[in-house]
Design a protein around this motif. Structure first.
Motif, PDB file in Angstrom:
ATOM      1  N   MET A 124       0.825  -1.204   0.000  1.00 50.62           N
ATOM      2  CA  MET A 124       0.000   0.000   0.000  1.00 50.62           C
ATOM      3  C   MET A 124       0.863   1.260   0.000  1.00 50.62           C
ATOM      4  N   ASN A 125       2.028   1.175   0.627  1.00 44.71           N
ATOM      5  CA  ASN A 125       2.917   2.331   0.662  1.00 44.71           C
ATOM      6  C   ASN A 125       3.306   2.767  -0.750  1.00 44.71           C
ATOM      7  N   ILE A 126       3.484   1.804  -1.647  1.00 41.61           N
ATOM      8  CA  ILE A 126       3.839   2.123  -3.030  1.00 41.61           C
ATOM      9  C   ILE A 126       2.684   2.863  -3.710  1.00 41.61           C
ATOM     10  N   VAL A 127       1.466   2.440  -3.440  1.00 42.00           N
ATOM     11  CA  VAL A 127       0.294   3.110  -4.019  1.00 42.00           C
ATOM     12  C   VAL A 127       0.240   4.569  -3.555  1.00 42.00           C
ATOM     13  N   ILE A 128       0.502   4.788  -2.284  1.00 41.50           N
ATOM     14  CA  ILE A 128       0.493   6.153  -1.752  1.00 41.50           C
ATOM     15  C   ILE A 128       1.590   6.988  -2.409  1.00 41.50           C
ATOM     16  N   TRP A 129       2.776   6.403  -2.602  1.00 41.14           N
ATOM     17  CA  TRP A 129       3.860   7.123  -3.281  1.00 41.14           C
ATOM     18  C   TRP A 129       3.468   7.477  -4.717  1.00 41.14           C
ATOM     19  N   VAL A 130       2.799   6.552  -5.392  1.00 35.97           N
ATOM     20  CA  VAL A 130       2.351   6.823  -6.766  1.00 35.97           C
ATOM     21  C   VAL A 130       1.341   7.977  -6.755  1.00 35.97           C
ATOM     22  N   LEU A 131       0.406   7.949  -5.821  1.00 35.82           N
ATOM     23  CA  LEU A 131      -0.564   9.050  -5.716  1.00 35.82           C
ATOM     24  C   LEU A 131       0.144  10.370  -5.435  1.00 35.82           C
ATOM     25  N   GLN A 132       1.109  10.353  -4.532  1.00 33.52           N
ATOM     26  CA  GLN A 132       1.868  11.569  -4.240  1.00 33.52           C
ATOM     27  C   GLN A 132       2.561  12.085  -5.498  1.00 33.52           C
ATOM     28  N   GLY A 133       3.162  11.189  -6.258  1.00 34.84           N
ATOM     29  CA  GLY A 133       3.845  11.582  -7.479  1.00 34.84           C
ATOM     30  C   GLY A 133       2.896  12.159  -8.505  1.00 34.84           C
ATOM     31  N   LEU A 134       1.752  11.515  -8.703  1.00 37.94           N
ATOM     32  CA  LEU A 134       0.764  12.022  -9.664  1.00 37.94           C
ATOM     33  C   LEU A 134       0.247  13.397  -9.253  1.00 37.94           C
ATOM     34  N   LEU A 135      -0.071  13.544  -7.975  1.00 39.22           N
ATOM     35  CA  LEU A 135      -0.534  14.843  -7.490  1.00 39.22           C
ATOM     36  C   LEU A 135       0.559  15.901  -7.636  1.00 39.22           C
ATOM     37  N   ALA A 136       1.790  15.552  -7.329  1.00 41.57           N
ATOM     38  CA  ALA A 136       2.897  16.506  -7.432  1.00 41.57           C
ATOM     39  C   ALA A 136       3.074  16.967  -8.878  1.00 41.57           C
ATOM     40  N   VAL A 137       3.023  16.047  -9.823  1.00 40.34           N
ATOM     41  CA  VAL A 137       3.178  16.421 -11.237  1.00 40.34           C
ATOM     42  C   VAL A 137       2.015  17.318 -11.675  1.00 40.34           C
ATOM     43  N   ALA A 138       0.803  16.930 -11.323  1.00 38.24           N
ATOM     44  CA  ALA A 138      -0.371  17.707 -11.729  1.00 38.24           C
ATOM     45  C   ALA A 138      -0.325  19.123 -11.162  1.00 38.24           C
ATOM     46  N   PHE A 139      -0.013  19.241  -9.873  1.00 38.44           N
ATOM     47  CA  PHE A 139      -0.027  20.564  -9.257  1.00 38.44           C
ATOM     48  C   PHE A 139       1.202  21.388  -9.616  1.00 38.44           C
ATOM     49  N   ALA A 140       2.325  20.739  -9.872  1.00 43.20           N
ATOM     50  CA  ALA A 140       3.500  21.485 -10.330  1.00 43.20           C
ATOM     51  C   ALA A 140       3.224  22.091 -11.707  1.00 43.20           C
ATOM     52  N   ALA A 141       2.612  21.315 -12.592  1.00 43.61           N
ATOM     53  CA  ALA A 141       2.293  21.826 -13.929  1.00 43.61           C
ATOM     54  C   ALA A 141       1.276  22.961 -13.854  1.00 43.61           C
ATOM     55  N   ALA A 142       0.230  22.767 -13.074  1.00 42.39           N
ATOM     56  CA  ALA A 142      -0.801  23.801 -12.943  1.00 42.39           C
ATOM     57  C   ALA A 142      -0.231  25.053 -12.287  1.00 42.39           C
ATOM     58  N   GLY A 143       0.558  24.875 -11.246  1.00 42.07           N
ATOM     59  CA  GLY A 143       1.145  26.017 -10.552  1.00 42.07           C
ATOM     60  C   GLY A 143       2.118  26.778 -11.422  1.00 42.07           C
ATOM     61  N   LEU A 144       2.941  26.052 -12.164  1.00 42.83           N
ATOM     62  CA  LEU A 144       3.903  26.688 -13.059  1.00 42.83           C
ATOM     63  C   LEU A 144       3.184  27.511 -14.127  1.00 42.83           C
ATOM     64  N   MET A 145       2.099  26.974 -14.647  1.00 40.66           N
ATOM     65  CA  MET A 145       1.330  27.706 -15.651  1.00 40.66           C
ATOM     66  C   MET A 145       0.767  28.999 -15.064  1.00 40.66           C
ATOM     67  N   LYS A 146       0.236  28.929 -13.847  1.00 40.51           N
ATOM     68  CA  LYS A 146      -0.362  30.110 -13.229  1.00 40.51           C
ATOM     69  C   LYS A 146       0.690  31.159 -12.866  1.00 40.51           C
ATOM     70  N   VAL A 147       1.875  30.721 -12.496  1.00 36.51           N
ATOM     71  CA  VAL A 147       2.928  31.649 -12.092  1.00 36.51           C
ATOM     72  C   VAL A 147       3.588  32.316 -13.297  1.00 36.51           C
ATOM     73  N   THR A 148       3.682  31.599 -14.412  1.00 38.91           N
ATOM     74  CA  THR A 148       4.450  32.119 -15.547  1.00 38.91           C
ATOM     75  C   THR A 148       3.618  32.844 -16.593  1.00 38.91           C
ATOM     76  N   GLN A 149       2.314  32.580 -16.672  1.00 47.27           N
ATOM     77  CA  GLN A 149       1.498  33.209 -17.713  1.00 47.27           C
ATOM     78  C   GLN A 149       0.707  34.381 -17.148  1.00 47.27           C
ATOM     79  N   PRO A 150       0.491  35.403 -17.970  1.00 42.17           N
ATOM     80  CA  PRO A 150      -0.330  36.527 -17.506  1.00 42.17           C
ATOM     81  C   PRO A 150      -1.778  36.095 -17.266  1.00 42.17           C
ATOM     82  N   ARG A 151      -2.416  36.772 -16.338  1.00 43.43           N
ATOM     83  CA  ARG A 151      -3.793  36.420 -15.975  1.00 43.43           C
ATOM     84  C   ARG A 151      -4.728  36.500 -17.175  1.00 43.43           C
ATOM     85  N   ALA A 152      -4.543  37.485 -18.042  1.00 47.87           N
ATOM     86  CA  ALA A 152      -5.416  37.628 -19.212  1.00 47.87           C
ATOM     87  C   ALA A 152      -5.342  36.401 -20.112  1.00 47.87           C
ATOM     88  N   LYS A 153      -4.157  35.863 -20.284  1.00 42.55           N
ATOM     89  CA  LYS A 153      -3.995  34.662 -21.110  1.00 42.55           C
ATOM     90  C   LYS A 153      -4.613  33.449 -20.415  1.00 42.55           C
TER      91      LYS A 153
END
Length: 123
Positions: A1-30
């Motif tokens: 089960m620990n491996i499943v939790i690590w996989v979930l952590q990794g998926l969430l980290a990738v998803a939120f890193a991508a979303a956060g990077l987009m919000k930080v780097t692009q202008p609000r109008a875009k």
């Protein structure tokens, strides 16, 4: 089960890193062209949400991997649960019901990670 939790952590980290990077780097109008909700927030608000998502992505992986203050991992997941509640409320207020699936799924995954890392699969 620990491996499943690590996989979930990794998926969430990738998803939120991508979303956060987009919000930080692009202008609000875009961003508002793709994400209508961005119109309801200030530039600083959107950048703040992006920065919080980036920090949470790091918090999901780094403390757990290094075993340095590992309690930050479930706290990061809990913060993401709260952020997704805010996202759901925003979409409901804007009557964007078709946009609810992603935040609901992310909320559930973050809640599973928070529960597991605070409880039976703590680090």
């Amino acid at each position: 089960m620990n491996i499943v939790i690590w996989v979930l952590q990794g998926l969430l980290a990738v998803a939120f890193a991508a979303a956060g990077l987009m919000k930080v780097t692009q202008p609000r109008a875009k961003l508002a062209e793709k994400m209508g909700w961005a119109q309801d927030f200030s530039d600083a608000g959107v950048k703040g949400i992006g920065a919080a998502e980036l920090l949470a992505a790091v918090g999901l992986i780094l403390p757990a991997a290094t075993k340095i203050v590992p309690v930050l991992t479930p706290l990061a997941a809990t913060g993401l649960v709260l952020m997704m509640i805010g996202a759901i409320v925003t979409h409901v207020r804007r009557k964007e019901n078709q946009m609810l699936a992603a935040p609901v799924v992310l909320l559930i995954l973050a809640a599973i990670v928070a529960w597991a890392r605070f409880g039976p699969y703590s680090l």
